[in-house]
Write a protein that holds these residues in place. Sequence first.
Motif, PDB file in Angstrom:
ATOM      1  N   ALA A 147       0.979  -1.264   0.244  1.00  0.00           N
ATOM      2  CA  ALA A 147       0.058   0.129   0.154  1.00  0.00           C
ATOM      3  C   ALA A 147       0.768   1.455  -0.060  1.00  0.00           C
ATOM      4  O   ALA A 147       0.523   2.365  -0.370  1.00  0.00           O
ATOM      5  N   GLU A 148       1.973   1.172   0.716  1.00  0.00           N
ATOM      6  CA  GLU A 148       2.849   2.583   0.760  1.00  0.00           C
ATOM      7  C   GLU A 148       3.770   2.666  -0.470  1.00  0.00           C
ATOM      8  O   GLU A 148       4.277   3.888  -0.594  1.00  0.00           O
ATOM      9  N   GLN A 149       4.061   1.991  -1.269  1.00  0.00           N
ATOM     10  CA  GLN A 149       4.889   2.311  -2.330  1.00  0.00           C
ATOM     11  C   GLN A 149       4.362   3.333  -3.387  1.00  0.00           C
ATOM     12  O   GLN A 149       4.965   4.171  -3.585  1.00  0.00           O
ATOM     13  N   PRO A 150       3.042   3.241  -3.760  1.00  0.00           N
ATOM     14  CA  PRO A 150       2.539   4.424  -4.741  1.00  0.00           C
ATOM     15  C   PRO A 150       2.685   5.798  -3.853  1.00  0.00           C
ATOM     16  O   PRO A 150       2.919   6.853  -4.452  1.00  0.00           O
ATOM     17  N   ARG A 151       2.211   5.761  -2.707  1.00  0.00           N
ATOM     18  CA  ARG A 151       2.164   6.793  -1.803  1.00  0.00           C
ATOM     19  C   ARG A 151       3.845   7.549  -1.636  1.00  0.00           C
ATOM     20  O   ARG A 151       3.779   8.516  -1.782  1.00  0.00           O
ATOM     21  N   ASN A 152       4.477   6.525  -1.242  1.00  0.00           N
ATOM     22  CA  ASN A 152       6.061   6.866  -1.255  1.00  0.00           C
ATOM     23  C   ASN A 152       6.518   7.679  -2.390  1.00  0.00           C
ATOM     24  O   ASN A 152       7.243   8.842  -2.143  1.00  0.00           O
ATOM     25  N   LEU A 153       6.177   7.121  -3.497  1.00  0.00           N
ATOM     26  CA  LEU A 153       6.576   7.835  -4.649  1.00  0.00           C
ATOM     27  C   LEU A 153       5.879   9.046  -5.194  1.00  0.00           C
ATOM     28  O   LEU A 153       6.856   9.946  -5.273  1.00  0.00           O
ATOM     29  N   LEU A 154       4.811   9.018  -4.853  1.00  0.00           N
ATOM     30  CA  LEU A 154       4.071  10.298  -5.140  1.00  0.00           C
ATOM     31  C   LEU A 154       4.723  11.398  -3.855  1.00  0.00           C
ATOM     32  O   LEU A 154       4.832  12.593  -4.413  1.00  0.00           O
ATOM     33  N   SER A 155       4.931  11.049  -2.844  1.00  0.00           N
ATOM     34  CA  SER A 155       5.368  11.952  -1.911  1.00  0.00           C
ATOM     35  C   SER A 155       6.892  12.400  -2.106  1.00  0.00           C
ATOM     36  O   SER A 155       6.968  13.633  -1.876  1.00  0.00           O
ATOM     37  N   LEU A 156       7.760  11.586  -2.449  1.00  0.00           N
ATOM     38  CA  LEU A 156       8.943  11.697  -3.065  1.00  0.00           C
ATOM     39  C   LEU A 156       8.716  12.831  -4.127  1.00  0.00           C
ATOM     40  O   LEU A 156       9.891  13.748  -4.334  1.00  0.00           O
ATOM     41  N   LEU A 157       7.968  12.843  -4.817  1.00  0.00           N
ATOM     42  CA  LEU A 157       7.827  13.824  -6.046  1.00  0.00           C
ATOM     43  C   LEU A 157       6.958  15.322  -5.689  1.00  0.00           C
ATOM     44  O   LEU A 157       6.988  16.092  -6.383  1.00  0.00           O
ATOM     45  N   GLY A 158       6.878  15.289  -4.172  1.00  0.00           N
ATOM     46  CA  GLY A 158       6.229  16.265  -3.581  1.00  0.00           C
ATOM     47  C   GLY A 158       4.777  16.669  -3.935  1.00  0.00           C
ATOM     48  O   GLY A 158       4.355  17.584  -3.415  1.00  0.00           O
ATOM     49  N   HIS A 159       4.078  15.569  -3.922  1.00  0.00           N
ATOM     50  CA  HIS A 159       2.664  15.495  -3.973  1.00  0.00           C
ATOM     51  C   HIS A 159       2.101  15.280  -2.453  1.00  0.00           C
ATOM     52  O   HIS A 159       2.679  14.553  -1.704  1.00  0.00           O
ATOM     53  N   ASN A 160       1.070  15.639  -2.167  1.00  0.00           N
ATOM     54  CA  ASN A 160       0.112  15.234  -0.905  1.00  0.00           C
ATOM     55  C   ASN A 160      -1.041  14.341  -1.093  1.00  0.00           C
ATOM     56  O   ASN A 160      -1.414  14.631  -2.062  1.00  0.00           O
ATOM     57  N   ILE A 161      -0.824  13.369  -0.478  1.00  0.00           N
ATOM     58  CA  ILE A 161      -1.726  12.186  -0.554  1.00  0.00           C
ATOM     59  C   ILE A 161      -2.826  12.491   0.157  1.00  0.00           C
ATOM     60  O   ILE A 161      -2.978  12.733   1.524  1.00  0.00           O
ATOM     61  N   LYS A 162      -4.161  12.731  -0.330  1.00  0.00           N
ATOM     62  CA  LYS A 162      -5.483  12.524   0.396  1.00  0.00           C
ATOM     63  C   LYS A 162      -6.148  11.263   0.232  1.00  0.00           C
ATOM     64  O   LYS A 162      -6.600  11.029  -0.899  1.00  0.00           O
ATOM     65  N   GLU A 163      -6.462  10.824   1.497  1.00  0.00           N
ATOM     66  CA  GLU A 163      -6.818   9.340   1.452  1.00  0.00           C
ATOM     67  C   GLU A 163      -8.263   9.202   1.065  1.00  0.00           C
ATOM     68  O   GLU A 163      -9.161  10.146   1.522  1.00  0.00           O
ATOM     69  N   LEU A 164      -8.796   8.443   0.295  1.00  0.00           N
ATOM     70  CA  LEU A 164     -10.014   8.029   0.139  1.00  0.00           C
ATOM     71  C   LEU A 164     -10.660   7.241   1.305  1.00  0.00           C
ATOM     72  O   LEU A 164      -9.954   6.822   1.992  1.00  0.00           O
ATOM     73  N   LEU A 165     -11.978   7.351   1.405  1.00  0.00           N
ATOM     74  CA  LEU A 165     -12.595   6.829   2.535  1.00  0.00           C
ATOM     75  C   LEU A 165     -12.134   5.137   2.530  1.00  0.00           C
ATOM     76  O   LEU A 165     -12.107   4.494   3.445  1.00  0.00           O
TER      77      LEU A 165
END
Length: 184
Positions: free
Chosen positions: A155-173
């Motif tokens: 679950a964390e790999q896509p989030r880590n990549l996007l965060s590394l690129l400077g994006h903020n993750i807004k979790e879905l329900l």
Amino acid sequence: MGLKEFFGIGNGKSLLHTGCLFGKYENIEIRNNYELILKKLGVDYFTEKDLGIKPIICGSLALDLGFEKDFIKMARKNLKILRNFGVTRIITTCPECFKALSIDYKEFLIDWDLEIVFSLSLIAKKLVGRRFFRDVGFDLTIHDSPYLVRYCNMAEQPRNLLSLLGHNIKELLHSGDNCFDSGS
């Protein structure tokens, strides 16, 4: 004559396998983007197209539907093809293929010994330590793939990549372990 000389491709023995979605059904733009990103990051790979073969079908759907014998037959055929070309590592962009190749093939083929890498994990690993423009990030959501989250604990790999690129993750329900199906 080796693989590199014969096909005019890189030194590595890594196959970039884009699965049915980007391989068989020719979603060319997305496939080309993966290829471009990996090349820019210095990843040495070749594709099924480079080898002159049709995209390999992992058989995940056959196994999911209970056609175990057909899945094993398909997996055995794939292993033979991959060994004939000297493949030692598969980089896959497809969550279903990643699950099938990294978990199911090991369960059903005792001689399955190929390294399986999910593309987003590899990209994130190659980007660690690089500098990016952090002020251009977006607020993004992720529709998790059940194959990655439930079966592969990723679950964390896509989030880590996007965060590394400077994006903020807004979790879905319904995200992570609670994600809906069909997120691949």
